[in-house]
Design a protein around this motif. Structure first.
Motif, PDB file in Angstrom:
ATOM      1  N   ARG A 258       0.796  -1.222   0.000  1.00 45.47           N
ATOM      2  CA  ARG A 258       0.000   0.000   0.000  1.00 45.47           C
ATOM      3  C   ARG A 258       0.836   1.283   0.000  1.00 45.47           C
ATOM      4  N   ARG A 259       2.072   1.238  -0.405  1.00 51.23           N
ATOM      5  CA  ARG A 259       2.888   2.450  -0.418  1.00 51.23           C
ATOM      6  C   ARG A 259       2.244   3.517  -1.313  1.00 51.23           C
ATOM      7  N   PRO A 260       2.216   4.776  -0.876  1.00 53.74           N
ATOM      8  CA  PRO A 260       1.650   5.838  -1.726  1.00 53.74           C
ATOM      9  C   PRO A 260       2.372   5.922  -3.063  1.00 53.74           C
ATOM     10  N   ILE A 261       1.609   6.195  -4.108  1.00 51.42           N
ATOM     11  CA  ILE A 261       2.165   6.294  -5.463  1.00 51.42           C
ATOM     12  C   ILE A 261       2.388   7.760  -5.810  1.00 51.42           C
ATOM     13  N   ALA A 262       3.577   8.072  -6.288  1.00 51.49           N
ATOM     14  CA  ALA A 262       3.937   9.456  -6.593  1.00 51.49           C
ATOM     15  C   ALA A 262       3.131   9.989  -7.777  1.00 51.49           C
ATOM     16  N   ASP A 263       2.897  11.291  -7.771  1.00 52.07           N
ATOM     17  CA  ASP A 263       2.117  11.927  -8.841  1.00 52.07           C
ATOM     18  C   ASP A 263       2.769  11.738 -10.204  1.00 52.07           C
ATOM     19  N   HIS A 264       4.112  11.789 -10.255  1.00 56.21           N
ATOM     20  CA  HIS A 264       4.779  11.674 -11.557  1.00 56.21           C
ATOM     21  C   HIS A 264       4.582  10.284 -12.163  1.00 56.21           C
ATOM     22  N   THR A 265       4.450   9.269 -11.300  1.00 58.42           N
ATOM     23  CA  THR A 265       4.178   7.923 -11.814  1.00 58.42           C
ATOM     24  C   THR A 265       2.748   7.828 -12.319  1.00 58.42           C
ATOM     25  N   ARG A 266       1.824   8.454 -11.631  1.00 56.64           N
ATOM     26  CA  ARG A 266       0.435   8.474 -12.099  1.00 56.64           C
ATOM     27  C   ARG A 266       0.332   9.192 -13.444  1.00 56.64           C
ATOM     28  N   GLU A 267       1.076  10.268 -13.610  1.00 60.18           N
ATOM     29  CA  GLU A 267       1.062  11.006 -14.879  1.00 60.18           C
ATOM     30  C   GLU A 267       1.642  10.153 -15.998  1.00 60.18           C
ATOM     31  N   ALA A 268       2.738   9.429 -15.700  1.00 62.12           N
ATOM     32  CA  ALA A 268       3.338   8.547 -16.701  1.00 62.12           C
ATOM     33  C   ALA A 268       2.373   7.432 -17.073  1.00 62.12           C
TER      34      ALA A 268
ATOM     35  N   ILE B 177       3.267  -1.978 -27.302  1.00 62.19           N
ATOM     36  CA  ILE B 177       4.435  -2.413 -26.534  1.00 62.19           C
ATOM     37  C   ILE B 177       4.893  -1.253 -25.661  1.00 62.19           C
ATOM     38  N   LEU B 178       4.893  -1.449 -24.363  1.00 61.72           N
ATOM     39  CA  LEU B 178       5.327  -0.411 -23.439  1.00 61.72           C
ATOM     40  C   LEU B 178       6.703  -0.753 -22.883  1.00 61.72           C
ATOM     41  N   GLY B 179       7.694   0.093 -23.178  1.00 57.63           N
ATOM     42  CA  GLY B 179       9.017  -0.042 -22.599  1.00 57.63           C
ATOM     43  C   GLY B 179       9.108   0.876 -21.400  1.00 57.63           C
ATOM     44  N   ILE B 180       9.304   0.305 -20.219  1.00 58.91           N
ATOM     45  CA  ILE B 180       9.273   1.081 -18.974  1.00 58.91           C
ATOM     46  C   ILE B 180      10.641   1.026 -18.296  1.00 58.91           C
ATOM     47  N   ASP B 181      11.122   2.187 -17.889  1.00 55.72           N
ATOM     48  CA  ASP B 181      12.372   2.255 -17.152  1.00 55.72           C
ATOM     49  C   ASP B 181      12.357   3.529 -16.312  1.00 55.72           C
ATOM     50  N   LYS B 182      13.055   3.510 -15.186  1.00 53.13           N
ATOM     51  CA  LYS B 182      13.076   4.697 -14.334  1.00 53.13           C
ATOM     52  C   LYS B 182      14.209   5.655 -14.686  1.00 53.13           C
TER      53      LYS B 182
ATOM     54  N   VAL C 262       8.103   4.705 -21.472  1.00 55.57           N
ATOM     55  CA  VAL C 262       7.548   5.324 -20.271  1.00 55.57           C
ATOM     56  C   VAL C 262       8.626   5.401 -19.193  1.00 55.57           C
ATOM     57  N   ARG C 263       8.816   6.590 -18.645  1.00 59.28           N
ATOM     58  CA  ARG C 263       9.713   6.725 -17.493  1.00 59.28           C
ATOM     59  C   ARG C 263       8.881   6.639 -16.226  1.00 59.28           C
ATOM     60  N   ALA C 264       9.101   5.578 -15.447  1.00 64.82           N
ATOM     61  CA  ALA C 264       8.301   5.368 -14.245  1.00 64.82           C
ATOM     62  C   ALA C 264       8.975   4.342 -13.341  1.00 64.82           C
ATOM     63  N   GLU C 265       8.576   4.366 -12.065  1.00 65.56           N
ATOM     64  CA  GLU C 265       8.984   3.333 -11.117  1.00 65.56           C
ATOM     65  C   GLU C 265       8.181   2.065 -11.418  1.00 65.56           C
ATOM     66  N   LEU C 266       8.865   0.980 -11.680  1.00 64.87           N
ATOM     67  CA  LEU C 266       8.183  -0.245 -12.081  1.00 64.87           C
ATOM     68  C   LEU C 266       7.148  -0.701 -11.055  1.00 64.87           C
ATOM     69  N   ILE C 267       7.543  -0.718  -9.800  1.00 66.76           N
ATOM     70  CA  ILE C 267       6.677  -1.263  -8.761  1.00 66.76           C
ATOM     71  C   ILE C 267       5.346  -0.536  -8.712  1.00 66.76           C
ATOM     72  N   ASP C 268       5.383   0.797  -8.791  1.00 64.33           N
ATOM     73  CA  ASP C 268       4.148   1.573  -8.740  1.00 64.33           C
ATOM     74  C   ASP C 268       3.380   1.508 -10.053  1.00 64.33           C
ATOM     75  N   PHE C 269       4.086   1.447 -11.167  1.00 68.21           N
ATOM     76  CA  PHE C 269       3.417   1.319 -12.465  1.00 68.21           C
ATOM     77  C   PHE C 269       2.646   0.009 -12.531  1.00 68.21           C
ATOM     78  N   TRP C 270       3.247  -1.065 -12.046  1.00 71.08           N
ATOM     79  CA  TRP C 270       2.562  -2.363 -12.039  1.00 71.08           C
ATOM     80  C   TRP C 270       1.289  -2.306 -11.205  1.00 71.08           C
ATOM     81  N   ARG C 271       1.351  -1.647 -10.062  1.00 64.10           N
ATOM     82  CA  ARG C 271       0.175  -1.547  -9.200  1.00 64.10           C
ATOM     83  C   ARG C 271      -0.949  -0.782  -9.903  1.00 64.10           C
ATOM     84  N   LEU C 272      -0.602   0.273 -10.599  1.00 60.59           N
ATOM     85  CA  LEU C 272      -1.607   1.044 -11.328  1.00 60.59           C
ATOM     86  C   LEU C 272      -2.203   0.214 -12.463  1.00 60.59           C
TER      87      LEU C 272
END
Length: 235
Positions: A32-42, A81-86, A110-120
Motif C-alpha cells: 500500500r505504499r503511496p504512489i507518486a504523482d509523476h508515476t500516475r502522470e506517466a 508495446i510499453l518499454g518502462i524504465d526509471k 515510459v519513465r516510471a517506477e516499475l513497482i508503482d506502475f505495475w500496481r496502477l
C-alpha cells in the motif's frame, strides 16, 4: 565493454533461507505504499497510448535503452508495446534512436517506477498478455534479498499482472529463487501453471546486457511462467 563483464559475485550460495517465509507473508498481504504523482502522470500517458489499440498489451519492464522493446514490437506487431524504465538517461538513448531508425508505431517508452506502475496497471485491470523482465538488478548480497522482485511485497501483483511472464538473468540463484517463488504463488492462489527454468544461448541478443553477458561467456538463465487459468494470446 564487449566481453569484459564480471560474473555476479555474492555471499549467498543458494536460495535464500528466508525467501519462503517472505513470499508466503507477502502473498497474504497488499502493498500500500503511496504512489507518486509523476508515476500516475506517466501511467495516464501510457493508458492513453494503449487505448488506441484493440489488442492486449505487452510490457517490457526495465527496458533500459529500449532494444528489447523494439524486438518485442517485431514479435507482436499488432500489440501496444510499453518499454518502462526509471532512468531518464537510458530512455533518452531509446528515444534518440528514432533519429536513426523509425520507431514502430506500436512502441511507447515510459519513465516510471516499475513497482508503482505495475500496481496502477493491475488496479486498472489492463489486459497484459506478455510481460518481459529482462536482466533486473540482481541485488546479489544476501542482505539484499528484499530488494529482489520475488522478495519484495510487490511480488503478488507481479504474478497476477499477466498470464505470461519471462525473466532473463545471468545469475543462477536469481533464476532459482524466482522459479521457487512462482511455484509458491501458484500453490497459494490455486493456479494451473507452467513454470520452467532453463539455460539458453541467444542467437540474437535482445538487450545490451544480454549481448555483453553473452560475449563475456556468462551462462544465461530463462524462467517462464504461464498462468493457464487465463486465456493466453499467442500471436
Amino acid at each position: 565493454m564487449i566481453g569484459n563483464s564480471k560474473e555476479v559475485e555474492s555471499n549467498q550460495d543458494g536460495i535464500h533461507p528466508d525467501l519462503e517465509e517472505l513470499v508466503s507473508r507477502y502473498l497474504d498481504s497488499e502493498f500500500r505504499r503511496p504512489i507518486a504523482d509523476h508515476t500516475r502522470e506517466a501511467f495516464d500517458a501510457a493508458a492513453n497510448f494503449v487505448s488506441h489499440f484493440q489488442t492486449p498489451i505487452i510490457l517490457d519492464s526495465g527496458c533500459g535503452t529500449g532494444l528489447s522493446t523494439l524486438a518485442l514490437a517485431k514479435k507482436f506487431p499488432e500489440n501496444p508495446i510499453l518499454g518502462i524504465d526509471k532512468s531518464e538517461i537510458r530512455l533518452s538513448k531509446a528515444t534518440a534512436r528514432g533519429e536513426e531508425i523509425q520507431i514502430p508505431e506500436n512502441v511507447f517508452y515510459v519513465r516510471a517506477e516499475l513497482i508503482d506502475f505495475w500496481r496502477l496497471a493491475k488496479s486498472a485491470d489492463w489486459n497484459i498478455q506478455f510481460h518481459a523482465l529482462f536482466y533486473p538488478n540482481p541485488w546479489p548480497k544476501k542482505s539484499e534479498v528484499r530488494y529482489r522482485f520475488h522478495g519484495h511485497p510487490i511480488f503478488p501483483t507481479l504474478v497476477k499482472l499477466s498470464p505470461q511472464l519471462e525473466l532473463r538473468t545471468n545469475w543462477k540463484i536469481y533464476a532459482d529463487e524466482f522459479a521457487f517463488a512462482l511455484n509458491l504463488a501458484a500453490k497459494h492462489f490455486s493456479l494451473r501453471t507452467n513454470i520452467s527454468e532453463e539455460i539458453f544461448t541467444p542467437e540474437n541478443p535482445i538487450t545490451a546486457f544480454e549481448k555483453k553477458f553473452h560475449e563475456s561467456h556468462h551462462t544465461l538463465w530463462k524462467v517462464r511462467f504461464e498462468n493457464l487459468s487465463f486465456p493466453i494470446y499467442t500471436r
